[in-house]
Motif scaffolding. Structure first.
Motif, PDB file in Angstrom:
ATOM      1  N   ILE A   1       2.159   3.648   6.172  1.00 25.24           N
ATOM      2  CA  ILE A   1       1.056   4.124   5.325  1.00 25.24           C
ATOM      3  C   ILE A   1       0.599   5.489   5.835  1.00 25.24           C
ATOM      4  O   ILE A   1       0.237   5.622   7.003  1.00 25.24           O
ATOM      5  CB  ILE A   1      -0.122   3.132   5.340  1.00 25.24           C
TER       6      ILE A   1
ATOM      7  N   ASN B   1       0.947   4.703  -3.994  1.00 25.78           N
ATOM      8  CA  ASN B   1       0.509   5.869  -3.209  1.00 25.78           C
ATOM      9  C   ASN B   1      -0.881   6.397  -3.542  1.00 25.78           C
ATOM     10  O   ASN B   1      -1.326   7.366  -2.924  1.00 25.78           O
ATOM     11  CB  ASN B   1       1.545   6.997  -3.298  1.00 25.78           C
ATOM     12  N   ASP B   2      -1.590   5.781  -4.490  1.00 26.40           N
ATOM     13  CA  ASP B   2      -2.982   6.182  -4.719  1.00 26.40           C
ATOM     14  C   ASP B   2      -3.964   5.128  -4.202  1.00 26.40           C
ATOM     15  O   ASP B   2      -5.167   5.234  -4.388  1.00 26.40           O
ATOM     16  CB  ASP B   2      -3.242   6.467  -6.195  1.00 26.40           C
TER      17      ASP B   2
ATOM     18  N   VAL C   1       0.843  -1.201   0.000  1.00 27.26           N
ATOM     19  CA  VAL C   1       0.000   0.000   0.000  1.00 27.26           C
ATOM     20  C   VAL C   1       0.877   1.250   0.000  1.00 27.26           C
ATOM     21  O   VAL C   1       0.596   2.230  -0.687  1.00 27.26           O
ATOM     22  CB  VAL C   1      -0.951   0.007   1.212  1.00 27.26           C
TER      23      VAL C   1
ATOM     24  N   LEU D   1      -6.150   3.178  -1.417  1.00 29.84           N
ATOM     25  CA  LEU D   1      -6.840   3.522  -0.173  1.00 29.84           C
ATOM     26  C   LEU D   1      -7.149   2.246   0.602  1.00 29.84           C
ATOM     27  O   LEU D   1      -7.750   1.308   0.067  1.00 29.84           O
ATOM     28  CB  LEU D   1      -8.136   4.271  -0.460  1.00 29.84           C
TER      29      LEU D   1
ATOM     30  N   LYS E   1      -3.447   9.911   4.584  1.00 29.29           N
ATOM     31  CA  LYS E   1      -4.265  10.177   3.400  1.00 29.29           C
ATOM     32  C   LYS E   1      -4.667   8.892   2.676  1.00 29.29           C
ATOM     33  O   LYS E   1      -5.608   8.890   1.872  1.00 29.29           O
ATOM     34  CB  LYS E   1      -3.533  11.111   2.435  1.00 29.29           C
ATOM     35  N   GLN E   2      -3.971   7.776   2.960  1.00 32.71           N
ATOM     36  CA  GLN E   2      -4.304   6.513   2.315  1.00 32.71           C
ATOM     37  C   GLN E   2      -5.110   5.584   3.228  1.00 32.71           C
ATOM     38  O   GLN E   2      -5.440   4.475   2.837  1.00 32.71           O
ATOM     39  CB  GLN E   2      -3.031   5.775   1.877  1.00 32.71           C
TER      40      GLN E   2
END
Length: 249
Positions: free
Chosen positions: A141, A120-121, A116, A123, A144-145
């Motif tokens: 992590i 980095n995009d 993850v 979720l 934001k994720q």
């Protein structure tokens, strides 16, 4: 199980709190079911409890609820040093590794917390207070994720809707989720010497030592027995999850 032992009158009815997390505990057609529910029933009946009352709650309320006496006992959750400062844990009843639930095909190849971080995009859905959140943060992590959910059903609904890319929970629990949703699959994490697997246990108020000791007495006799293994096998719990805690008795 062994012959019932003498039980204080105050244990005629025991209140047990649970959350919605198959295959360990869940509600179906107004009935409480699951591997750990059956375990609680066997153990409590063996110590002479005549009535068991189940209370559905949220994960964040489990420890405060049992600590303040809203109920007498929680279903098994991961036993950690931090949680043990608040409640008293029973002997361990299983040992589990982590994993993700993802869309079929695992489009972003999310096979670990580190994966993850690299994507980095991506979720990741977690439930606050559970060990998976700590593991996600320890792996690096960023906030934001990470997407927080109050319950497993909420997280799975978000995953099905494409609002998150993975949900973190126990590998065995994730298999049950995938079995229930053909659009999803389980992606277990590899258990290494460093990562290991965490143990789960019932929890009680620290003021309720008599009940804790009575439950432990039965767990010593029952965990790892043929009857125990057959009962939990119905829910997908195998020797892998049981054998490592049998020696802790």
């Amino acid at each position: 199980m062994e012959t019932k032992i003498s039980t204080p009158d105050r244990w005629n009815k025991i209140r047990v709190a649970y959350i919605e997390e198959p295959p360990f505990y869940w509600t179906e057609e107004h009935l409480v079911k699951g591997a750990d529910i059956e375990l609680a029933e066997v153990v409590l009946r063996a110590i002479g409890v005549s009535s068991i009352e189940y209370h559905l709650t949220t994960f964040e309320e489990l420890l405060p609820g049992v600590k303040t006496g809203r109920w007498d006992m929680n279903v098994p959750i991961f036993a950690t040093a931090e949680r043990a400062e608040k409640v008293a844990f029973s002997l361990p009843v299983w040992s589990l590794g982590d994993g993700f639930v993802v869309q079929n095909g695992n489009p972003k190849t999310l096979t670990s917390y580190e994966a993850v971080v690299r994507n980095n995009d991506a979720l990741l859905g977690v439930i606050p207070g559970q060990l998976q959140y700590d593991a996600a943060k320890f792996a690096g992590i960023p906030d934001k994720q990470i997407v927080m959910f109050n319950s497993q059903p909420d997280a799975i609904a978000a995953l099905l809707a494409g609002k998150i890319d993975a949900f973190a929970a126990t590998a065995i629990g994730n298999r049950a989720i995938a079995d229930a949703h053909r659009e999803l699959e389980a992606a277990p994490h590899q258990i290494t010497k460093d990562s290991g697997a965490s143990v789960g246990a019932f929890s009680f108020s620290k003021n309720n030592q008599d009940l804790l000791q009575a439950v432990n007495s039965q767990l010593r006799k029952y965990i790892g027995s043929t009857d125990h293994r057959l009962r939990v096998a119905k829910y997908g719990i195998t020797q892998t999850e049981i054998d490592s805690v049998v020696g802790d008795k």
